[in-house]
Write an enzyme that holds these catalytic residues in place. Structure first.
Site, PDB file in Angstrom:
ATOM      1  N   TYR A   1      14.565  -8.860  13.251  1.00  0.00           N
ATOM      2  CA  TYR A   1      13.917  -8.080  12.190  1.00  0.00           C
ATOM      3  C   TYR A   1      14.556  -6.696  12.068  1.00  0.00           C
ATOM      4  O   TYR A   1      14.853  -6.224  10.968  1.00  0.00           O
ATOM      5  CB  TYR A   1      12.422  -7.957  12.489  1.00  0.00           C
ATOM      6  CG  TYR A   1      11.623  -7.288  11.400  1.00  0.00           C
ATOM      7  CD1 TYR A   1      11.267  -7.976  10.244  1.00  0.00           C
ATOM      8  CD2 TYR A   1      11.197  -5.970  11.546  1.00  0.00           C
ATOM      9  CE1 TYR A   1      10.523  -7.368   9.251  1.00  0.00           C
ATOM     10  CE2 TYR A   1      10.449  -5.348  10.561  1.00  0.00           C
ATOM     11  CZ  TYR A   1      10.116  -6.052   9.417  1.00  0.00           C
ATOM     12  OH  TYR A   1       9.376  -5.435   8.433  1.00  0.00           O
TER      13      TYR A   1
ATOM     14  N   ILE B   1       1.650  -0.350   9.101  1.00  0.00           N
ATOM     15  CA  ILE B   1       0.836  -0.357   7.892  1.00  0.00           C
ATOM     16  C   ILE B   1      -0.430  -1.170   8.146  1.00  0.00           C
ATOM     17  O   ILE B   1      -0.379  -2.259   8.734  1.00  0.00           O
ATOM     18  CB  ILE B   1       1.598  -0.969   6.690  1.00  0.00           C
ATOM     19  CG1 ILE B   1       2.998  -0.373   6.573  1.00  0.00           C
ATOM     20  CG2 ILE B   1       0.814  -0.758   5.393  1.00  0.00           C
ATOM     21  CD1 ILE B   1       3.876  -1.086   5.565  1.00  0.00           C
TER      22      ILE B   1
ATOM     23  N   ASN C   1      10.071  -6.543  -1.811  1.00  0.00           N
ATOM     24  CA  ASN C   1       9.102  -6.278  -0.750  1.00  0.00           C
ATOM     25  C   ASN C   1       8.988  -7.399   0.278  1.00  0.00           C
ATOM     26  O   ASN C   1       8.506  -7.176   1.380  1.00  0.00           O
ATOM     27  CB  ASN C   1       7.728  -6.047  -1.402  1.00  0.00           C
ATOM     28  CG  ASN C   1       6.740  -5.400  -0.479  1.00  0.00           C
ATOM     29  OD1 ASN C   1       6.733  -4.191  -0.308  1.00  0.00           O
ATOM     30  ND2 ASN C   1       5.889  -6.229   0.127  1.00  0.00           N
TER      31      ASN C   1
END
Length: 255
Positions: free
Chosen positions: A153, A186, A87
């Protein structure tokens, strides 16, 4: 029957913490690894308060030595490993690709892509020796469509998707399934940190998603648990998109 063992790399906050708690609720003993020892301790405390069990380990996902130490600790403590959520990630400042420094690029790749490779390199032998299991690498819709001012990213998360598929192909007959979850936005501390600097962006960020909101961390964790469960027994090499419809959201019509 002994409990199955799950590992969450980057389990000290946000989606990683939610995933650790979800593994606990599913009956796993949970190993929580994070560079932030305080955060990992807090995740473990919440896990235990919810009736689960496990341990926390301080580890940098970009460090081969730290990852090896995590695996040694799991072997010593439990002797097995059955499910993993990789994660952890490291982003970069919002910058045009021409302004991104070499150091920023390398730091992002070192954790976000190389860290996933290093983690799987050391996780796979123990999972195979444990009779098989599942790995879920957290990618991103950024690695599917690109992201302006987040070139490193996006490239790293795209690499995670390709790496995951390669490992799924290698280990498909060896009892290990390997998939990604690709979230959209998120509602976590990281997002809040970003929005605190630019509060005017909140509605715009929400509106990127067809559902008009951000995901809760638990919704991403639920996808991870599903991919590690028997219900996903014939799923490997798959990108499970959990993005509230951001990939299908119209950029032309204001629906």
């Amino acid at each position: 029957m002994k409990s199955k063992i799950a590992l969450v790399m980057g389990g000290g906050a946000g989606t990683g913490r939610a995933t650790a708690l979800a593994f606990g609720a599913a009956g796993y003993q949970v190993v929580i690894a994070d560079i932030n020892a305080e955060g990992a301790r807090e995740s473990l405390q919440q896990l235990q308060q919810a009736g689960g069990g496990g341990i926390f380990l301080q580890a940098d996902m970009g460090s081969a030595a730290d990852i090896e130490n995590v695996m040694t600790s799991i072997r010593d403590q439990y002797g097995a490993l059955h499910a993993v959520s990789n994660n952890a990630a490291r982003g970069t400042p919002n910058k045009p690709v021409t302004e991104l420094t070499e150091t920023e690029w390398e730091q992002c790749m070192g954790v976000t892509l190389k860290g996933v490779w290093l983690s799987m390199k050391h996780q796979l032998p123990l999972i195979e020796a444990s009779g098989g299991g599942a790995i879920v690498n957290i990618a991103s819709v950024s690695g599917m469509r690109g992201e302006a001012h987040q070139s490193a990213y996006a490239a790293a998360k795209g690499g995670v998707r390709a790496l995951t598929k390669a490992v799924a192909a290698e280990y498909g007959k060896r009892g290990i399934r390997v998939n990604t979850v690709c979230p959209g936005g998120i509602n976590t501390g990281g997002m809040q940190f970003y929005l605190d600097k630019m509060p005017e962006m909140l509605e715009k960020v929400k509106n990127v998603h067809a559902m008009g909101r951000l995901a809760e961390a638990q919704e991403i964790a639920d996808a991870v648990i599903f991919l590690c469960s028997p219900q996903a027994s014939f799923i490997t090499g798959h990108d499970l998109v959990v993005d509230g419809g951001s990939l299908v959201r119209s950029n032309v019509l204001d629906l």
